[in-house]
Design an enzyme around this catalytic site. Structure first.
Site, mmCIF file in Angstrom:
data_model
loop_
_atom_site.group_PDB
_atom_site.id
_atom_site.type_symbol
_atom_site.label_atom_id
_atom_site.label_comp_id
_atom_site.label_asym_id
_atom_site.label_seq_id
_atom_site.Cartn_x
_atom_site.Cartn_y
_atom_site.Cartn_z
ATOM 1 N N SER A 123 17.305 17.434 -71.586
ATOM 2 C CA SER A 123 17.126 18.604 -72.456
ATOM 3 C C SER A 123 18.415 19.397 -72.592
ATOM 4 O O SER A 123 18.596 20.122 -73.560
ATOM 5 C CB SER A 123 16.080 19.560 -71.863
ATOM 6 O OG SER A 123 14.855 18.948 -71.798
ATOM 7 N N HIS A 144 15.352 12.963 -77.340
ATOM 8 C CA HIS A 144 14.789 14.148 -76.686
ATOM 9 C C HIS A 144 13.415 14.474 -77.266
ATOM 10 O O HIS A 144 13.287 14.858 -78.421
ATOM 11 C CB HIS A 144 15.751 15.334 -76.864
ATOM 12 C CG HIS A 144 15.284 16.559 -76.159
ATOM 13 N ND1 HIS A 144 15.273 17.803 -76.731
ATOM 14 C CD2 HIS A 144 14.785 16.735 -74.903
ATOM 15 C CE1 HIS A 144 14.811 18.688 -75.865
ATOM 16 N NE2 HIS A 144 14.498 18.059 -74.760
ATOM 17 N N GLU A 156 14.487 14.846 -81.124
ATOM 18 C CA GLU A 156 15.911 15.053 -81.417
ATOM 19 C C GLU A 156 16.651 13.787 -81.003
ATOM 20 O O GLU A 156 16.559 13.363 -79.843
ATOM 21 C CB GLU A 156 16.452 16.259 -80.638
ATOM 22 C CG GLU A 156 15.968 17.591 -81.187
ATOM 23 C CD GLU A 156 16.428 18.777 -80.357
ATOM 24 O OE1 GLU A 156 16.662 19.839 -80.948
ATOM 25 O OE2 GLU A 156 16.535 18.663 -79.121
ATOM 26 N N ASN A 194 16.295 23.815 -78.492
ATOM 27 C CA ASN A 194 16.429 24.677 -77.320
ATOM 28 C C ASN A 194 17.471 25.772 -77.541
ATOM 29 O O ASN A 194 17.343 26.868 -77.019
ATOM 30 C CB ASN A 194 16.756 23.862 -76.069
ATOM 31 C CG ASN A 194 15.477 23.380 -75.414
ATOM 32 O OD1 ASN A 194 14.457 24.069 -75.444
ATOM 33 N ND2 ASN A 194 15.509 22.201 -74.841
HETATM 34 N N1 LIG Z 1 9.865 19.886 -69.294
HETATM 35 C C1 LIG Z 1 10.010 19.676 -70.600
HETATM 36 O O1 LIG Z 1 9.317 20.271 -71.441
HETATM 37 C C2 LIG Z 1 11.010 18.651 -71.099
HETATM 38 C C3 LIG Z 1 11.009 18.281 -72.440
HETATM 39 C C4 LIG Z 1 11.884 17.280 -72.865
HETATM 40 C C5 LIG Z 1 12.743 16.688 -71.960
HETATM 41 N N2 LIG Z 1 12.742 17.059 -70.651
HETATM 42 C C6 LIG Z 1 13.632 16.340 -69.738
HETATM 43 O O2 LIG Z 1 12.907 15.243 -69.188
HETATM 44 C C7 LIG Z 1 13.426 14.901 -67.906
HETATM 45 C C8 LIG Z 1 12.287 14.870 -66.909
HETATM 46 O O3 LIG Z 1 11.713 16.147 -66.808
HETATM 47 P P1 LIG Z 1 10.316 16.378 -66.051
HETATM 48 O O4 LIG Z 1 9.936 17.787 -66.302
HETATM 49 O O5 LIG Z 1 9.349 15.287 -66.393
HETATM 50 O O6 LIG Z 1 10.788 16.196 -64.525
HETATM 51 P P2 LIG Z 1 9.898 15.839 -63.260
HETATM 52 O O7 LIG Z 1 10.616 16.368 -62.082
HETATM 53 O O8 LIG Z 1 8.459 16.228 -63.499
HETATM 54 O O9 LIG Z 1 9.929 14.247 -63.224
HETATM 55 C C9 LIG Z 1 11.034 13.483 -62.864
HETATM 56 C C10 LIG Z 1 10.499 12.204 -62.252
HETATM 57 O O10 LIG Z 1 11.556 11.275 -62.101
HETATM 58 C C11 LIG Z 1 11.321 10.561 -60.911
HETATM 59 N N3 LIG Z 1 12.594 9.969 -60.500
HETATM 60 C C12 LIG Z 1 13.683 10.607 -60.026
HETATM 61 N N4 LIG Z 1 14.679 9.714 -59.819
HETATM 62 C C13 LIG Z 1 14.197 8.507 -60.181
HETATM 63 C C14 LIG Z 1 14.743 7.200 -60.225
HETATM 64 N N5 LIG Z 1 16.006 6.975 -59.836
HETATM 65 N N6 LIG Z 1 13.966 6.191 -60.659
HETATM 66 C C15 LIG Z 1 12.703 6.411 -61.060
HETATM 67 N N7 LIG Z 1 12.116 7.640 -61.044
HETATM 68 C C16 LIG Z 1 12.866 8.666 -60.622
HETATM 69 C C17 LIG Z 1 10.766 11.589 -59.939
HETATM 70 O O11 LIG Z 1 10.065 10.993 -58.874
HETATM 71 C C18 LIG Z 1 9.881 12.408 -60.861
HETATM 72 O O12 LIG Z 1 8.559 11.920 -60.889
HETATM 73 C C19 LIG Z 1 14.512 15.942 -67.609
HETATM 74 O O13 LIG Z 1 15.762 15.408 -67.957
HETATM 75 C C20 LIG Z 1 14.142 17.099 -68.539
HETATM 76 O O14 LIG Z 1 15.242 17.904 -68.879
HETATM 77 C C21 LIG Z 1 11.889 18.016 -70.200
#
Ligand SMILES: NC(=O)c1ccc[n+]([C@@H]2O[C@H](COP(=O)([O-])OP(=O)(O)OC[C@H]3O[C@@H](n4cnc5c(N)ncnc54)[C@H](O)[C@@H]3O)[C@@H](O)[C@H]2O)c1
Length: 289
Positions: A123, A144, A156, A194
């Site tokens: 993000s 994204h 995006e 964002n």
């Molecule tokens: N929260 C939002 O609304 C949103 C929207 C779009 C994008 N994002 C982006 O999406 C990404 C994930 O965000 P999230 O809120 O789901 O995070 P989260 O912490 O809920 O999930 C991340 C997951 O990745 C797993 N993980 C970490 N390292 C790993 C690896 N090496 N191999 C496999 N799994 C692994 C973790 O165990 C965890 O379950 C971030 O980059 C965030 O910026 C978030």
């Protein structure tokens, strides 16, 4: 590699957004593999997908057979080697540039096909920097999504400094094939949405700081005057994103300028440990509801 529903599609990370991406692709007829380090998170994620699909069945939007078919199209594993035969990888792990670079370096070594697209759902981090961890930065771009992914139409598509035209074009095609509306942007802090959201929320913060109106009235103004489904404070509370707000603003301030500086009263709310609606307090106090 041509984009179609038959590609080998892998999502890495099955947290709140990764699992939502997996669900959205499976609902659109793609067979998809999810790779997650934590088995418990896989179980929780699949339970959430089951619950979401059951709601759609209850509303009459899909049948029980459709629901079973969607679930069958999802293959979850903790085995990283499952990325080997990927045509497209979408990374959705923790928002930490070093962790993501480490993963992309491993993807570079493990994904066999030179034609595979390596995409990040970051993000706020630089797609160009994440791509620099690979020897094929032209195959890396941002894809994204917005949460909840099965519902939110926008994607995006982020062009890194080295992303090829072909890569960007294929990500656009993939987004369309899964029923989304893509917009293409350069690798720039906050991308499009964002950046706009945080500037909008910050202006709301300044209105409160100057005593022009209360946070509650700013939210009501955004809902009833601008037609937003939620006001800026309600939105961060609903997403439990109060602690994330300053992080994104700080990186926008660093990259774009001082107009993204957070007022002191907001810093104090964050320092007080308020996180959002689920914990009872965010910008608003929900404990008396
Ligand atoms: N929260 C939002 O609304 C949103 C929207 C779009 C994008 N994002 C982006 O999406 C990404 C994930 O965000 P999230 O809120 O789901 O995070 P989260 O912490 O809920 O999930 C991340 C997951 O990745 C797993 N993980 C970490 N390292 C790993 C690896 N090496 N191999 C496999 N799994 C692994 C973790 O165990 C965890 O379950 C971030 O980059 C965030 O910026 C978030």
């Amino acid at each position: 590699m041509e984009i179609s529903k038959d590609i080998q599609l892998k999502v890495i990370g099955a947290g709140s957004v990764g699992m939502s991406i997996i669900e959205a692709f499976a609902q659109q007829g793609f067979t998809i593999s999810g790779i997650e380090v934590n088995e418990e998170i896989i179980q929780r994620g699949m339970a959430r997908v089951d619950k979401n699909l059951s709601k759609l069945v209850k509303k009459g939007k899909i049948s029980d057979t459709d629901k079973e078919a969607v679930i069958k199209r999802i293959r979850m594993t903790t085995d990283f080697e499952a990325v080997k035969d990927a045509d497209v990888v979408i990374e959705a792990i923790f928002e930490d540039v070093d962790v993501k670079k480490d993963l992309f370096a491993r993807l570079d070594k493990t994904v066999a096909s030179d034609a595979a697209l390596l995409l990040t759902n970051t993000s706020s981090l630089s797609v160009s920097e994440i791509a620099s961890a690979t020897k094929r930065p032209e195959m890396v771009a941002g894809m994204h999504f917005f949460n909840p992914v099965p519902v939110m139409k926008l994607v995006e598509v982020v062009r890194g400094a080295e992303s090829s035209e072909d890569t960007v074009g294929k990500v656009v095609e993939l987004a369309k094939l899964m029923g989304k509306v893509p917009i293409v942007c350069k690798d720039s802090a906050g991308f499009v949405v964002n950046r706009m959201l945080h500037m909008f929320a910050l202006e709301g913060c300044r209105i409160v700081e100057e005593g022009v109106a209360s946070a509650k009235d700013v939210d009501t103004g955004a809902r009833l005057g601008l037609g937003h489904p939620m006001g800026p404070f309600e939105l961060f509370d609903a997403l439990d994103g109060v602690q994330l707000f300053p992080k994104v603003c700080n990186s926008l301030e660093q990259e774009i300028g001082s107009r993204f500086k957070i007022p002191i009263w907001v810093r104090n709310i964050i320092r007080a440990g308020r996180t959002g609606r689920s914990s009872g307090k965010g910008f608003h106090d929900y404990t008396k509801e």
